[in-house]
Enzyme design. Structure first.
Site, short mmCIF file in Angstrom:
data_model
loop_
_atom_site.label_atom_id
_atom_site.label_comp_id
_atom_site.label_asym_id
_atom_site.label_seq_id
_atom_site.Cartn_x
_atom_site.Cartn_y
_atom_site.Cartn_z
N ASP A 7 0.88 -1.17 0.00
CA ASP A 7 0.00 0.00 0.00
C ASP A 7 0.91 1.22 0.00
O ASP A 7 1.51 1.55 1.02
CB ASP A 7 -0.91 0.01 1.23
CG ASP A 7 -1.82 1.23 1.24
OD1 ASP A 7 -2.46 1.51 0.22
OD2 ASP A 7 -1.86 1.92 2.28
N GLU A 67 -1.38 -1.45 -4.86
CA GLU A 67 -2.63 -0.73 -5.07
C GLU A 67 -2.38 0.45 -6.01
O GLU A 67 -1.41 1.18 -5.85
CB GLU A 67 -3.20 -0.23 -3.74
CG GLU A 67 -4.60 0.32 -3.90
CD GLU A 67 -5.29 0.53 -2.57
OE1 GLU A 67 -6.24 -0.21 -2.29
OE2 GLU A 67 -4.87 1.42 -1.81
N ASP A 140 -2.59 1.15 6.78
CA ASP A 140 -1.79 0.90 5.59
C ASP A 140 -1.36 -0.56 5.50
O ASP A 140 -1.26 -1.13 4.40
CB ASP A 140 -0.54 1.80 5.59
CG ASP A 140 -0.88 3.24 5.90
OD1 ASP A 140 -1.01 4.04 4.96
OD2 ASP A 140 -1.06 3.56 7.10
#
Length: 167
Positions: A7, A67, A140
């Site tokens: 992330d 992501e 996160d």
């Protein structure tokens, strides 16, 4: 398959190594890379790059799932996160690690069954799917694990698409 979920961020980069075998997924390692607030932006990017390189070399994942950037109203934040994504992808490229990218909608769909699921629901599902005693923190880290779980779900389909397209 060992999947390193990422992330991206500038202050915190969440990561999680997930093993996906025979329809089962389990979290092996998860944590985050932190960069100090107020530090020179170039130093922060260098810290992220070095941290990702070290993770790849130490954990030996077979693939990385990242992501994709979701553009929000704050273009300055989006630009900074885009730069962080860039050095993360560069670290993967330098080590020859294949990368799969997923939108937040795809991640939520794969993990929670609904592309517009709230963050709390996604975190609970990550906890349940990976059999974790507690929700991973910070957010996160939970997001990184969610991206890895998403890839574990999509990877067989992506491989099949490549095989069909190659015929």
């Amino acid at each position: 398959m060992l999947i390193l979920g990422i992330d991206p961020g500038t202050a915190i980069v969440g990561y999680g190594l997930v093993e996906a075998r025979a329809g089962q997924t389990r979290a092996l390692v998860y944590d985050c890379i932190r960069t100090p607030a107020g530090e020179d932006p170039c130093r922060r990017l260098a810290t992220i790059y070095a941290g990702i390189r070290e993770l790849i070399e130490r954990l030996q994942p077979e693939t990385m799932a990242v992501e994709e950037l979701f553009f929000n109203k704050n273009s300055k934040t989006a630009l900074a996160v885009g730069q962080a994504r860039g050095v993360i992808l560069l670290a993967a490229a330098h080590t020859g690690l294949p990368v799969a990218e997923y939108t937040p909608l795809e991640v939520k769909q794969a993990v929670a069954g609904f592309g517009r699921a709230p963050k709390e629901q996604v975190q609970r599902m990550v906890q349940a799917l990976l059999g974790l005693e507690e929700k991973p923190r910070p957010d996160d880290v939970a997001d990184a694990l969610a991206v890895a779980v998403c890839h574990a779900s999509f990877a067989p389909w992506r491989q099949r698409e490549k095989e069909v397209a190659g015929r």
